[in-house]
Design a protein around this motif. Structure first.
Motif, PDB file in Angstrom:
ATOM      1  N   SER A 215      -7.921   1.731  -8.809  1.00 26.94           N
ATOM      2  CA  SER A 215      -7.088   1.107  -7.734  1.00 26.94           C
ATOM      3  C   SER A 215      -6.345   1.086  -7.028  1.00 26.94           C
ATOM      4  CB  SER A 215      -8.366  -0.137  -7.480  1.00 26.94           C
ATOM      5  OG  SER A 215      -9.355   0.361  -7.745  1.00 26.94           O
ATOM      6  N   LEU A 216      -4.629   0.778  -7.829  1.00 20.49           N
ATOM      7  CA  LEU A 216      -3.301   0.934  -8.086  1.00 20.49           C
ATOM      8  C   LEU A 216      -2.804   2.273  -7.989  1.00 20.49           C
ATOM      9  CD1 LEU A 216      -1.312  -0.822  -7.930  1.00 20.49           C
ATOM     10  CD2 LEU A 216      -0.902  -1.093 -10.236  1.00 20.49           C
ATOM     11  N   ALA A 217      -3.559   2.953  -9.227  1.00 18.72           N
ATOM     12  CA  ALA A 217      -3.605   4.890  -8.585  1.00 18.72           C
ATOM     13  C   ALA A 217      -3.638   4.773  -7.210  1.00 18.72           C
ATOM     14  CB  ALA A 217      -4.116   5.319  -9.708  1.00 18.72           C
ATOM     15  N   ALA A 218      -4.417   4.684  -6.954  1.00 20.11           N
ATOM     16  CA  ALA A 218      -5.078   5.914  -5.605  1.00 20.11           C
ATOM     17  C   ALA A 218      -4.483   4.434  -4.187  1.00 20.11           C
ATOM     18  CB  ALA A 218      -6.585   5.255  -5.287  1.00 20.11           C
ATOM     19  N   ASN A 219      -3.614   3.323  -4.718  1.00 19.23           N
ATOM     20  CA  ASN A 219      -3.367   2.900  -3.510  1.00 19.23           C
ATOM     21  C   ASN A 219      -1.957   3.162  -3.448  1.00 19.23           C
ATOM     22  OD1 ASN A 219      -1.507   0.179  -2.780  1.00 19.23           O
ATOM     23  ND2 ASN A 219      -2.653   0.792  -1.479  1.00 19.23           N
ATOM     24  N   LEU A 220      -1.080   3.840  -5.138  1.00 20.91           N
ATOM     25  CA  LEU A 220       0.177   5.017  -4.785  1.00 20.91           C
ATOM     26  C   LEU A 220       0.012   5.789  -4.201  1.00 20.91           C
ATOM     27  CD1 LEU A 220       1.530   4.532  -7.988  1.00 20.91           C
ATOM     28  CD2 LEU A 220       2.108   3.285  -6.615  1.00 20.91           C
ATOM     29  N   LEU A 221      -1.268   7.257  -4.278  1.00 18.77           N
ATOM     30  CA  LEU A 221      -1.572   7.859  -3.104  1.00 18.77           C
ATOM     31  C   LEU A 221      -1.577   8.160  -1.520  1.00 18.77           C
ATOM     32  CD1 LEU A 221      -4.158   9.486  -6.152  1.00 18.77           C
ATOM     33  CD2 LEU A 221      -1.211   9.933  -5.002  1.00 18.77           C
ATOM     34  N   VAL A 222      -2.189   6.352  -0.985  1.00 18.60           N
ATOM     35  CA  VAL A 222      -2.594   6.411  -0.100  1.00 18.60           C
ATOM     36  C   VAL A 222      -1.361   5.973   0.765  1.00 18.60           C
ATOM     37  CG1 VAL A 222      -3.436   4.975   1.928  1.00 18.60           C
ATOM     38  CG2 VAL A 222      -4.261   4.841  -0.162  1.00 18.60           C
ATOM     39  N   ASP A 223       0.067   5.551   0.359  1.00 20.34           N
ATOM     40  CA  ASP A 223       1.561   5.253   1.011  1.00 20.34           C
ATOM     41  C   ASP A 223       1.685   6.484   1.007  1.00 20.34           C
ATOM     42  OD1 ASP A 223       3.737   4.933   1.674  1.00 20.34           O
ATOM     43  OD2 ASP A 223       3.811   3.378  -0.757  1.00 20.34           O
ATOM     44  N   ALA A 224       1.793   7.552  -0.138  1.00 19.38           N
ATOM     45  CA  ALA A 224       2.371   8.387  -0.249  1.00 19.38           C
ATOM     46  C   ALA A 224       1.991   9.437   0.789  1.00 19.38           C
ATOM     47  CB  ALA A 224       2.395   9.181  -1.972  1.00 19.38           C
ATOM     48  N   VAL A 225       0.057   9.487   0.692  1.00 25.05           N
ATOM     49  CA  VAL A 225      -0.498  10.685   2.125  1.00 25.05           C
ATOM     50  C   VAL A 225       0.183  10.109   3.557  1.00 25.05           C
ATOM     51  CG1 VAL A 225      -2.378  11.565   3.394  1.00 25.05           C
ATOM     52  CG2 VAL A 225      -1.928  11.343   0.235  1.00 25.05           C
ATOM     53  N   VAL A 226       0.021   8.827   3.725  1.00 19.16           N
ATOM     54  CA  VAL A 226       0.514   8.238   5.266  1.00 19.16           C
ATOM     55  C   VAL A 226       1.651   9.099   5.519  1.00 19.16           C
ATOM     56  CG1 VAL A 226       0.410   6.568   6.128  1.00 19.16           C
ATOM     57  CG2 VAL A 226      -1.515   6.566   5.121  1.00 19.16           C
ATOM     58  N   GLY A 251       3.476   3.840   6.197  1.00 21.39           N
ATOM     59  CA  GLY A 251       3.455   4.113   4.849  1.00 21.39           C
ATOM     60  C   GLY A 251       2.751   2.819   4.156  1.00 21.39           C
ATOM     61  N   VAL A 252       3.680   1.441   4.164  1.00 23.47           N
ATOM     62  CA  VAL A 252       3.207  -0.032   4.020  1.00 23.47           C
ATOM     63  C   VAL A 252       2.437  -0.329   3.914  1.00 23.47           C
ATOM     64  CG1 VAL A 252       4.561  -1.363   3.626  1.00 23.47           C
ATOM     65  CG2 VAL A 252       5.493   0.240   3.214  1.00 23.47           C
ATOM     66  N   LEU A 253       2.171   0.044   5.922  1.00 21.30           N
ATOM     67  CA  LEU A 253       1.046  -0.644   6.165  1.00 21.30           C
ATOM     68  C   LEU A 253      -0.437  -0.064   6.142  1.00 21.30           C
ATOM     69  CD1 LEU A 253       2.659  -1.288   9.940  1.00 21.30           C
ATOM     70  CD2 LEU A 253       2.397  -2.690   7.487  1.00 21.30           C
ATOM     71  N   ALA A 254      -0.422   1.015   5.927  1.00 24.47           N
ATOM     72  CA  ALA A 254      -1.555   1.399   5.365  1.00 24.47           C
ATOM     73  C   ALA A 254      -1.397   0.886   3.866  1.00 24.47           C
ATOM     74  CB  ALA A 254      -1.210   3.009   5.321  1.00 24.47           C
ATOM     75  N   ALA A 255      -1.196   1.231   2.906  1.00 25.69           N
ATOM     76  CA  ALA A 255      -1.404   1.027   1.273  1.00 25.69           C
ATOM     77  C   ALA A 255      -0.972  -0.661   1.770  1.00 25.69           C
ATOM     78  CB  ALA A 255       0.132   0.941   0.393  1.00 25.69           C
ATOM     79  N   LEU A 256      -1.026  -1.724   2.617  1.00 29.34           N
ATOM     80  CA  LEU A 256      -1.541  -2.933   2.322  1.00 29.34           C
ATOM     81  C   LEU A 256      -2.217  -2.866   2.751  1.00 29.34           C
ATOM     82  CD1 LEU A 256      -0.549  -6.455   2.256  1.00 29.34           C
ATOM     83  CD2 LEU A 256       0.428  -6.176   4.544  1.00 29.34           C
ATOM     84  N   ALA A 257      -3.343  -1.986   3.277  1.00 29.46           N
ATOM     85  CA  ALA A 257      -4.627  -2.296   4.371  1.00 29.46           C
ATOM     86  C   ALA A 257      -5.370  -2.149   2.414  1.00 29.46           C
ATOM     87  CB  ALA A 257      -4.590  -1.707   5.319  1.00 29.46           C
ATOM     88  N   HIS A 258      -5.313  -0.954   2.310  1.00 30.40           N
ATOM     89  CA  HIS A 258      -5.554  -0.291   1.530  1.00 30.40           C
ATOM     90  C   HIS A 258      -5.745  -1.363   0.419  1.00 30.40           C
ATOM     91  CE1 HIS A 258      -6.916   1.938  -2.588  1.00 30.40           C
ATOM     92  NE2 HIS A 258      -7.485   2.244  -2.011  1.00 30.40           N
TER      93      HIS A 258
END
Length: 532
Positions: A215-226, A251-258
């Motif tokens: 899940s942490l790896a996916a969170n890095l990808l969410v930040d990067a994609v946004v 990107g930071v806000l999207a990663a926080l929501a994730h």
């Protein structure tokens, strides 16, 4: 050595030598050991035949080390792949916006990103505090305190974020003038993004404590994609450096929501201190020594390792909860450790970004060319920060068990060495070609700085891992070492007067010495843990 199966003392069919003691009576740490499987056949080493306990020790120790290395790789590789993809996305965005912006605007983007890394460092220090406190509660049976404490931390974080946002809006003109930026656009946004990162680090620390590495790896990808998508859209829309800063905030806000979504999906992961679906190992029953009256009390696998009186104090860096003054001193001690982590990581942020800030201030006309070199080289440091997300909780957890985490550290260093070797090879062979293909011919003026800067960032990547390892153990001597290195780096870079090559060479000299010193500190800490 693996534990979890019964053993007896003396070995079956053997008489205990006169004066021999059972393991429970021996001084120093000992471990429960497993007997050889029944019916084992084959030739034994003469030394093993003379000592059946030795026959079990050597192969099981080797298998245990191999298992630990494989487990470390399994935990670190998902994060490494996510970090690789995220860095590739960032590099792709860099290639797009470098051709759309002027060299001056691109240099301003690099300076704004450097501001973000410096402002966000308190969040990384807070992450260290979250991991250390929750790991302590997991090992002392106080997981019921986690939810209330995290709620308080989040509320305080929101208040701090709003305060920083107001101050950033008021101070953006001053910051832009001091850093010789083209204008104030993006300054407030990037500072707010750094403050929001602190809230994100709290949740990432919870995910690390719960071993939610996928899940942490996916969170890095969410930040990067946004962030990547927003950067390209806003920069091409004509917002230039302000658009790039806004994209970082998105990107930071999207990663926080994730992270909030992931933690709601796995509410018990932090309490268990293990991955989702993890179950504790079966409780072994250790037979009593010969001649005793009754069976020994069953122990959990994590508690089979016995200690001599006083060993717990040496092995555990956070005090165990007890009544009286010690229970009052624990939050104070944790605050001191978080403060030390804040200063330590602040020095790391300065060491990572001070060259861009000083070079851009002293020679703004060459800031764009140096920024292009810097972006390529500092991918290594970003990869090290990602891998530290695995190393930090693993080192803290093993420290509570009185064990070192050199296997986990070695796995992260081995993974980091792969991109570092590739970058150094390209920087030595064809730096002009790489910069021309990636950024265009306008950005090749500082190509001579690429190899020394790549070497400097490789050394700094190792220092990032060493520093996180030491922070997980509560070691604060690294703070003084980083302070001295930062002072030396700033002095040498000011002496370079903005020359890209001289700036990179000065950076490399400081970072190489720092990596050696912090590496020796890690080995010394591991030896102390082994003796405890």
């Amino acid at each position: 050595m693996p534990t979890g199966t019964p053993s007896t003392w003396p070995p079956a069919g053997a008489r205990a030598p006169a004066g021999a003691r059972a393991p429970a009576e021996a001084s120093g740490p000992v471990e429960a050991e497993t007997a050889a499987p029944a019916g084992r056949t084959g030739r034994e080493h003469p030394g093993h035949a003379a000592s059946p306990r030795l026959a079990n020790l050597a192969p099981r120790r080797l298998r245990g080390q191999s298992d630990r290395i494989r487990a470390a790789m399994r935990g670190a590789i998902p994060l490494a792949f996510a970090g690789l993809i995220a860095n590739a996305a960032n590099l792709g965005v860099t290639l797009v916006i470098a051709r759309a912006l002027s060299t001056r605007s691109y240099g301003a983007v690099a300076q704004l990103v450097a501001i973000f890394f410096v402002v966000s460092m308190p969040g990384n220090a807070l992450l260290v505090g979250v991991v250390r406190r929750i790991t302590n509660w997991q090992h002392t049976g106080q997981v019921d305190l986690i939810d209330e404490w995290i709620t308080r931390v989040r509320r305080a974080g929101v208040v701090v974020l709003l305060t920083v946002a107001v101050l950033a809006i008021l101070a953006r003109d001053f910051v832009a003038t001091e850093l010789s930026l083209p204008g104030p656009g993006g300054v407030a946004e990037i500072i707010i993004a750094g403050a929001a990162w602190c809230l994100l680090c709290v949740d990432r620390g919870l995910m690390q404590c719960g071993r939610l590495y996928p899940s942490l790896a996916a969170n890095l990808l969410v930040d990067a994609v946004v962030k990547s998508g927003a950067t390209i859209a806003l920069v091409l829309a004509g917002l230039d450096e302000a658009g790039a800063a806004m994209a970082v905030l998105f990107g930071v806000l999207a990663a926080l929501a994730h992270t909030r979504w992931c933690l709601r999906r796995h509410p018990s992961a932090v309490r268990h201190g293990g991955p989702v679906g993890w179950q504790p190992p079966p409780v072994p029953v250790v037979p009593p020594p010969q001649g005793t009256a009754g069976p020994r009390e069953s122990l959990p696998a994590s508690a089979i390792r016995l200690r001599s009186p006083g060993a717990d104090t040496a092995a555990t860096t956070l005090p165990l909860p007890v009544a009286g003054p010690a229970s009052v001193a624990e939050p104070r001690r944790l605050a001191v450790e978080v403060g030390a982590a804040l200063v330590t990581l602040g020095f790391l942020a300065v060491l990572q970004n001070i060259d861009v800030l000083l070079q851009g201030r002293l020679a703004p006309d060459e800031s764009g060319s140096y920024a292009a070199v810097s972006v390529a080289a500092k991918v290594i440091v970003l990869a090290a920060v990602v891998l530290a997300g695995f190393l930090l909780p693993e080192a803290a957890d093993r420290n509570h068990l009185g064990q070192h985490a050199l296997h986990q550290l070695g796995a992260t260093l081995a993974i980091l060495a792969v991109p570092a070797a590739g970058l150094l090879s390209v920087a030595a062979i064809a730096p002009d070609t790489l910069l021309s293909l990636a950024f265009g011919p306008r950005f090749t003026n500082a190509s001579g700085a690429m190899f020394p800067l790549a070497g400097a960032m490789t050394c700094l990547g190792a220092t990032v891992l060493f520093s996180h390892y030491l922070l997980a153990l509560g070691e604060r001597a690294v703070l003084a070492v980083l302070a001295i290195a930062t002072g030396a780096a700033v002095s040498l870079m000011v002496w370079a007067q903005g020359s890209p090559v001289l700036t990179a060479r000065a950076n490399f000299g400081c970072q190489a010495v720092l990596a050696v010193v912090t590496g020796l500190m890690v080995l010394a800490a591991a030896r102390r843990t082994a003796r405890a």
